[in-house]
Design a protein around this motif. Structure first.
Motif, short mmCIF file in Angstrom:
data_model
loop_
_atom_site.label_atom_id
_atom_site.label_comp_id
_atom_site.label_asym_id
_atom_site.label_seq_id
_atom_site.Cartn_x
_atom_site.Cartn_y
_atom_site.Cartn_z
N LEU A 21 0.83 -1.20 0.00
CA LEU A 21 0.00 0.00 0.00
C LEU A 21 0.87 1.26 0.00
N LEU A 22 1.85 1.30 0.89
CA LEU A 22 2.72 2.47 0.98
C LEU A 22 3.52 2.67 -0.30
N LEU A 43 -4.82 10.72 6.89
CA LEU A 43 -3.94 11.83 6.52
C LEU A 43 -3.63 12.72 7.70
N ASN A 44 -2.40 13.20 7.73
CA ASN A 44 -1.96 14.18 8.71
C ASN A 44 -1.21 15.24 7.94
N GLU A 45 -1.81 16.42 7.84
CA GLU A 45 -1.23 17.54 7.08
C GLU A 45 -0.93 17.14 5.63
N GLY A 46 -1.87 16.41 5.02
CA GLY A 46 -1.74 16.03 3.62
C GLY A 46 -0.85 14.83 3.34
N LYS A 47 -0.28 14.27 4.37
CA LYS A 47 0.61 13.12 4.21
C LYS A 47 -0.03 11.90 4.87
N LEU A 48 0.30 10.73 4.33
CA LEU A 48 -0.23 9.49 4.87
C LEU A 48 0.40 9.21 6.23
N ASN A 49 -0.43 8.97 7.22
CA ASN A 49 0.01 8.67 8.58
C ASN A 49 0.24 7.16 8.68
N LYS A 50 1.50 6.74 8.80
CA LYS A 50 1.83 5.31 8.83
C LYS A 50 1.20 4.59 10.02
N GLU A 54 -1.37 1.34 9.88
CA GLU A 54 -1.25 0.13 10.70
C GLU A 54 -2.53 -0.12 11.50
N SER A 55 -3.17 0.93 11.99
CA SER A 55 -4.46 0.78 12.69
C SER A 55 -5.52 0.24 11.75
N LEU A 56 -5.51 0.72 10.53
CA LEU A 56 -6.45 0.24 9.52
C LEU A 56 -6.24 -1.24 9.24
N ILE A 57 -5.01 -1.64 9.06
CA ILE A 57 -4.68 -3.03 8.75
C ILE A 57 -4.98 -3.95 9.93
#
Length: 156
Positions: A21-22, A43-50, A54-57
């Motif tokens: 995904l990343l 998203l955090n400030e337009g960037k993907l929050n890793k 991980e919480s999603l997965i």
């Protein structure tokens, strides 16, 4: 948008889904938007929050994420707008993305399909993906596929 081309990675293991995904998300110039079926802010400030990925997965139930990308690169070809989707159901993970091939300027369709096939085959091998395929949406229709796993062509 009509006649979308869809690329699908099926049955991705939990240990490999985040990496794939990343990789796909970071191959784009930017993220336009990201939404989930549950209350997980990706998203955090337009960037993907890793950590959010991980919480999603690791989410205990079924969940879907939709990430709209701008200028995703596939083997040197730039796809102007891409909708990427992660689906978690039971303990299985699928990732797919689609785009409008008509938006590509000066790209021969056979060159595009070969580039997609080469790139997705490599990604599938690196991430131990069981099945991958591409075709006109829905790519699950075996009659409209451009490739399935290592084989070019439809499954007619």
């Amino acid at each position: 948008m009509y006649n979308l081309l869809e690329v699908v990675f099926e049955n991705i293991s939990k240990v490999n889904v985040s990496q794939l995904l990343l990789y796909l998300v970071y191959s784009a110039k930017c993220i336009i938007s990201a939404d989930t079926s549950e209350d997980i802010e990706l998203l955090n400030e337009g960037k993907l929050n890793k950590q959010a990925v991980e919480s999603l997965i690791s989410f205990s139930g079924d969940v879907t994420a939709l990430i709209k990308l701008e200028e995703m690169k596939v083997d040197g070809i730039v796809l102007p707008l891409v909708l990427l989707r992660l689906v978690k159901y039971n303990d299985l993970y699928d990732i797919d993305f689609n785009f409008d091939p008509a938006e590509l300027k000066h790209i021969d369709m056979s060159k595009l399909i070969k580039a997609l096939h080469m790139s997705t085959s490599s990604l599938a091998k690196e991430n131990e993906v069981k099945n991958w395929f591409a075709g006109m949406e829905p790519a699950s229709d075996e009659n409209t596929r451009y490739f399935t796993n290592k084989e070019l062509g439809s499954l007619k």
